[in-house]
Design a protein around this motif. Structure first.
Motif, mmCIF file in Angstrom:
data_model
loop_
_atom_site.group_PDB
_atom_site.id
_atom_site.type_symbol
_atom_site.label_atom_id
_atom_site.label_comp_id
_atom_site.label_asym_id
_atom_site.label_seq_id
_atom_site.Cartn_x
_atom_site.Cartn_y
_atom_site.Cartn_z
ATOM 1 N N VAL A 55 2.200 11.155 0.395
ATOM 2 C CA VAL A 55 2.156 10.890 1.833
ATOM 3 C C VAL A 55 1.068 11.748 2.495
ATOM 4 C CG1 VAL A 55 3.453 11.005 3.997
ATOM 5 C CG2 VAL A 55 4.564 10.185 1.921
ATOM 6 N N ALA A 56 0.982 13.014 2.103
ATOM 7 C CA ALA A 56 -0.061 13.885 2.648
ATOM 8 C C ALA A 56 -1.447 13.314 2.361
ATOM 9 C CB ALA A 56 0.070 15.287 2.061
ATOM 10 N N MET A 57 -1.649 12.828 1.136
ATOM 11 C CA MET A 57 -2.919 12.197 0.772
ATOM 12 C C MET A 57 -3.204 10.996 1.672
ATOM 13 S SD MET A 57 -5.577 11.958 -1.350
ATOM 14 C CE MET A 57 -5.177 12.975 -2.786
ATOM 15 N N GLU A 58 -2.205 10.199 1.907
ATOM 16 C CA GLU A 58 -2.386 8.980 2.692
ATOM 17 C C GLU A 58 -2.694 9.286 4.161
ATOM 18 O OE1 GLU A 58 0.558 6.485 -0.296
ATOM 19 O OE2 GLU A 58 1.341 7.399 1.536
ATOM 20 N N ILE A 59 -2.133 10.378 4.690
ATOM 21 C CA ILE A 59 -2.458 10.791 6.056
ATOM 22 C C ILE A 59 -3.946 11.116 6.166
ATOM 23 C CG2 ILE A 59 -2.120 12.594 7.799
ATOM 24 C CD1 ILE A 59 0.793 12.817 6.766
ATOM 25 N N ALA A 60 -4.451 11.891 5.199
ATOM 26 C CA ALA A 60 -5.870 12.258 5.210
ATOM 27 C C ALA A 60 -6.763 11.044 4.978
ATOM 28 C CB ALA A 60 -6.135 13.334 4.161
ATOM 29 N N ILE A 61 -6.345 10.137 4.114
ATOM 30 C CA ILE A 61 -7.112 8.908 3.889
ATOM 31 C C ILE A 61 -7.214 8.110 5.196
ATOM 32 C CG2 ILE A 61 -7.068 6.647 2.766
ATOM 33 C CD1 ILE A 61 -5.920 8.030 0.282
ATOM 34 N N GLY A 62 -6.093 8.011 5.909
ATOM 35 C CA GLY A 62 -6.101 7.301 7.182
ATOM 36 C C GLY A 62 -7.053 7.938 8.180
ATOM 37 N N GLY A 63 -7.081 9.281 8.201
ATOM 38 C CA GLY A 63 -8.015 9.968 9.086
ATOM 39 C C GLY A 63 -9.455 9.667 8.710
ATOM 40 N N SER A 64 -9.739 9.678 7.414
ATOM 41 C CA SER A 64 -11.102 9.463 6.936
ATOM 42 C C SER A 64 -11.611 8.060 7.262
ATOM 43 C CB SER A 64 -11.175 9.704 5.423
ATOM 44 O OG SER A 64 -12.453 9.390 4.916
ATOM 45 N N ILE A 65 -10.801 7.043 7.022
ATOM 46 C CA ILE A 65 -11.278 5.678 7.276
ATOM 47 C C ILE A 65 -11.409 5.394 8.767
ATOM 48 C CG2 ILE A 65 -10.286 4.847 5.103
ATOM 49 C CD1 ILE A 65 -8.126 3.423 6.720
ATOM 50 N N SER A 66 -10.854 6.300 9.596
ATOM 51 C CA SER A 66 -11.039 6.201 11.043
ATOM 52 C C SER A 66 -12.248 7.010 11.511
ATOM 53 C CB SER A 66 -9.779 6.677 11.768
ATOM 54 O OG SER A 66 -8.671 5.873 11.430
ATOM 55 N N GLY A 67 -12.979 7.586 10.571
ATOM 56 C CA GLY A 67 -14.173 8.324 10.916
ATOM 57 C C GLY A 67 -13.942 9.784 11.240
ATOM 58 N N ALA A 68 -12.719 10.306 11.011
ATOM 59 C CA ALA A 68 -12.421 11.708 11.272
ATOM 60 C C ALA A 68 -12.624 12.532 10.006
ATOM 61 C CB ALA A 68 -10.989 11.858 11.765
ATOM 62 N N ARG A 69 -13.207 13.703 10.167
ATOM 63 C CA ARG A 69 -13.291 14.612 9.025
ATOM 64 C C ARG A 69 -11.876 15.058 8.669
ATOM 65 N NH1 ARG A 69 -18.850 18.267 9.162
ATOM 66 N NH2 ARG A 69 -20.131 16.532 8.400
ATOM 67 N N SER A 83 -1.867 10.814 -7.080
ATOM 68 C CA SER A 83 -2.951 10.147 -7.801
ATOM 69 C C SER A 83 -2.993 8.635 -7.572
ATOM 70 C CB SER A 83 -2.860 10.444 -9.307
ATOM 71 O OG SER A 83 -1.657 9.962 -9.851
ATOM 72 N N ASP A 84 -1.869 8.035 -7.228
ATOM 73 C CA ASP A 84 -1.871 6.577 -7.037
ATOM 74 C C ASP A 84 -2.819 6.182 -5.899
ATOM 75 O OD1 ASP A 84 -1.344 3.906 -7.178
ATOM 76 O OD2 ASP A 84 0.683 4.025 -6.382
ATOM 77 N N PRO A 85 -2.596 6.664 -4.671
ATOM 78 C CA PRO A 85 -3.574 6.319 -3.625
ATOM 79 C C PRO A 85 -4.940 6.955 -3.858
ATOM 80 C CG PRO A 85 -1.975 7.902 -2.786
ATOM 81 C CD PRO A 85 -1.476 7.448 -4.123
ATOM 82 N N PHE A 86 -4.961 8.150 -4.420
ATOM 83 C CA PHE A 86 -6.223 8.870 -4.605
ATOM 84 C C PHE A 86 -7.169 8.128 -5.542
ATOM 85 C CE2 PHE A 86 -8.526 12.279 -7.036
ATOM 86 C CZ PHE A 86 -9.440 12.573 -6.035
ATOM 87 N N MET A 87 -6.653 7.662 -6.673
ATOM 88 C CA MET A 87 -7.519 7.029 -7.663
ATOM 89 C C MET A 87 -8.085 5.700 -7.167
ATOM 90 S SD MET A 87 -8.028 8.972 -10.187
ATOM 91 C CE MET A 87 -8.745 7.811 -11.343
ATOM 92 N N THR A 88 -7.414 5.065 -6.225
ATOM 93 C CA THR A 88 -7.983 3.862 -5.626
ATOM 94 C C THR A 88 -8.933 4.234 -4.489
ATOM 95 O OG1 THR A 88 -6.032 2.561 -6.199
ATOM 96 C CG2 THR A 88 -7.450 1.687 -4.462
ATOM 97 N N PHE A 89 -8.576 5.259 -3.727
ATOM 98 C CA PHE A 89 -9.436 5.682 -2.616
ATOM 99 C C PHE A 89 -10.800 6.164 -3.110
ATOM 100 C CE2 PHE A 89 -10.624 9.028 0.589
ATOM 101 C CZ PHE A 89 -10.996 8.138 1.592
ATOM 102 N N THR A 90 -10.875 6.687 -4.324
ATOM 103 C CA THR A 90 -12.174 7.145 -4.835
ATOM 104 C C THR A 90 -13.158 5.988 -5.008
ATOM 105 O OG1 THR A 90 -11.397 7.000 -7.136
ATOM 106 C CG2 THR A 90 -11.175 9.128 -6.021
ATOM 107 N N GLN A 91 -12.655 4.752 -5.042
ATOM 108 C CA GLN A 91 -13.531 3.588 -5.116
ATOM 109 C C GLN A 91 -14.123 3.217 -3.753
ATOM 110 O OE1 GLN A 91 -11.439 0.956 -8.615
ATOM 111 N NE2 GLN A 91 -10.622 0.745 -6.570
ATOM 112 N N VAL A 92 -13.479 3.698 -2.686
ATOM 113 C CA VAL A 92 -13.874 3.330 -1.323
ATOM 114 C C VAL A 92 -15.108 4.117 -0.894
ATOM 115 C CG1 VAL A 92 -13.154 3.454 1.099
ATOM 116 C CG2 VAL A 92 -11.540 2.676 -0.653
#
Length: 590
Positions: A55-69, A83-92
């Protein structure tokens, strides 16, 4: 420019703030806990604990795709959860700068295993920065966010326990504001389904090749010459320890350890008679260089596990023929070890005392209650990962049943772990026919890592009064009916509830509700021992409560129990297990 002395963890927070960081998330786990704790002191940053690392990873991913550092921090085993969301997010193609800060734990000072997070960089096709001082930590956080945006990639910053907690002088800078551009829907960028994900594979390949070319001339990789025929390639805290011994070697200190600057290292290594890789845990750099036909040595001289102390580095360099000195075994320290102990008034203590007395077979889990493994309780028979006790209990019970063994199984889990990864286990157990008793030890906090909040904290902290969740009501919603709520400081009632539950077929749940005595500063009038009544049977000693010891009273020839009034928090468990009523609550006159 102001200079301060701060920890590596605090340097992460400072660097993120100076770089215009906005979204920060984490799950508490040593050695990285204080990153988010210190992040909360910066009003420009939204900092929140996730229910778990995913969940913590997904919060940061959401911030990133919104243009926030954005930044997410966790200990090394946390990446397994995330690793589940992380390993897919590395493709983005990353939008707002994204940092994953990981605390590795060489030597297992506070962990159940010893992972090398540098391998995630290779596995996930992202760069890994490996700082060696708090100043570098701050600098690499700022640099990492820039790399993330320049190359559209997540960046992993690897710390170790030593670096997280050590202090160093850090120069402070001003905050540079970074505007948040907002989320712009782009399915080809953010929807990782074929054919978009197939195209992303080629993007990752091109990205890592560009990063490798960048690292070949990266200014933060430093070569230090001593006019030696031996080159040591190293990074992180290994570099700091190597510098302490003034070894007669040239040093290449790497800042980015993945992707490696292969062209630069090939050219450089050809100038030396011997190249030695100095790295903690696994031979990550060594293996990669050997795979690219660069002649190096490393783990031949240095251990694959634990921290590389100054003495261990000296010993390795001596074996390599680089240094000559008298080696002192660092394990010869004569200091007396201190066994970890539950705090005075810890609500886990009566549960462990009961489980030991009834000789239960207990499948354990991760948290303060992991201390149930150790003397004098020794009740937990397993300790694998957070939430594992539930599924493991089912597996053990099924295996026993199929072999004709009907002995009941007990599993323990804390409230923090229940919400982190235990609810799915309970769903699996809901229809269980085997004799399993699960004890949920709801102490209202993530106690092992410093007392962070859980969804059951609301009763004790006003700022979380609207954040209350009932463990037993959540379990009831799974269709589980056999639930008993106990106050474990009512020792006899709790013992009866546990023993009766263990007699029933199917799943039984005990929810123990006493809060953490340390985190919530709960204290009642202390207890004392009436030495005239005490028979010295040591029943109270067996509860392993820190205030209780044996003392030779004046006029006695045999020791009797004694309770330190300054340490006692008045939990009353010792008085309840005393067979002769010698332990009494004070009235303020004793």
């Amino acid at each position: 420019m102001e200079r301060v002395v701060i920890t590596g963890n605090e340097a992460v927070s400072r660097g993120f703030w100076e770089a215009g960081g906005t979204i920060a998330s984490s799950y508490p786990g040593s050695p990285t806990v204080s990153i988010l704790e210190s992040m909360k002191s910066y009003k420009d940053i939204y900092a929140e604990w996730g229910t778990n690392e995913k969940v913590a990873m997904e919060i940061a991913i959401g911030g990133s795709i919104s243009g926030a550092r954005s930044i997410v921090s966790m200990k090394h085993v946390g990446i397994n959860i995330a690793s589940d969301p992380f390993m897919t997010f590395t493709q983005v193609r990353t939008k707002g700068g994204f940092l994953l800060v990981v605390g590795d734990d060489p030597g297992l000072s506070s962990s159940q295993n010893e992972q090398d997070s540098r391998f995630w960089g290779k596995y996930a096709n992202i760069p890994v920065l490996d700082p060696s001082t708090p100043q570098e930590v701050k600098d690499y956080v700022i640099e990492g966010l820039k790399i993330s945006e320049d190359f559209n990639t997540p960046v992993l910053i690897r710390l170790t326990s030593r670096l997280c907690h050590c202090r160093g002088v850090v120069e402070l800078g001003e905050r540079k504001e970074y505007p948040i551009s907002g989320f712009e829907p782009d399915q080809s960028r953010y929807c990782m389904l074929p054919p978009y994900a197939n195209a992303a594979q080629h993007f990752m390949k091109e990205r890592i090749e560009k990063l490798q070319a960048y690292n070949n001339s990266y200014e933060n990789n430093k070569l230090e010459s001593n006019n030696s025929s031996v080159l040591v390639i190293t990074s992180s805290m290994c570099y700091e320890n190597l510098k302490e011994i003034n070894a007669p070697v040239d040093i290449l200190k790497l800042a980015m350890v993945w992707p490696l600057p292969l062209d630069y290292i090939k050219s450089l290594s050809s100038q030396y008679e011997k190249v030695i890789i100095l790295e903690e845990t696994l031979g990550f750099i060594e293996e990669e260089l050997k795979a690219n036909n660069i002649k190096v040595e490393g783990k031949k001289y240095f251990p694959f596990t634990g921290e590389l102390s100054i003495e261990i580095i000296r010993k390795g360099l001596k074996e390599a023929g680089v240094m000559d000195f008298e080696y002192k075994d660092p394990t010869s320290d004569t200091s007396v070890p201190r066994t970890p102990m539950l705090c005075a008034g810890c609500p886990h203590r009566p549960i462990f005392h009961i489980l030991k007395k009834i000789k239960a077979t207990v499948i354990g889990d991760i948290g303060c209650y992991s201390l149930g493994i150790l003397e004098p309780f020794e009740v937990h028979k397993t300790n694998i990962s957070m939430g594992a006790s539930l599924g493991m209990a089912l597996g053990v019970a099924k295996a026993q049943s199929m072999s004709g063994n009907k002995k009941p199984i007990v599993a323990t889990i804390g409230d923090g772990t229940f919400f982190h990864s235990g609810m799915t286990g309970f769903l699996q157990l809901a229809s269980c026919k085997e004799n399993i008793t699960v004890i949920v030890m709801d102490n209202r906090t993530t106690a092992m890592t410093g007392g962070q909040v859980t969804p059951t904290t609301s009763k004790y902290f006003k700022e979380y009064e609207n954040h209350g969740v009932s463990v037993h009501e959540v379990i009831e919603s799974f269709g589980i009916k056999d639930i008993t709520v106990v106050d474990q400081f009512k020792y006899k009632e709790t013992k009866e509830a546990i023993t009766e539950a263990m007699k029933r077929d199917g799943l039984s749940v005990i929810v123990a509700t006493r809060p953490c005595a340390l985190n919530f500063k709960i204290k009642e009038p202390h207890f004392y021992v009436d030495e005239k009544t005490c028979i010295g049977c040591r029943s109270c000693i067996q509860t392993n409560c820190p205030p209780i010891s044996m003392k030779l009273y004046e006029g006695k020839t045999k020791k009797n129990s004694y309770i330190d009034p300054d340490m006692c928090v008045g939990c009353s468990v010792c008085s309840q297990v005393c067979p002769v009523g010698a332990i009494k609550r004070s009235t303020g006159e004793e």
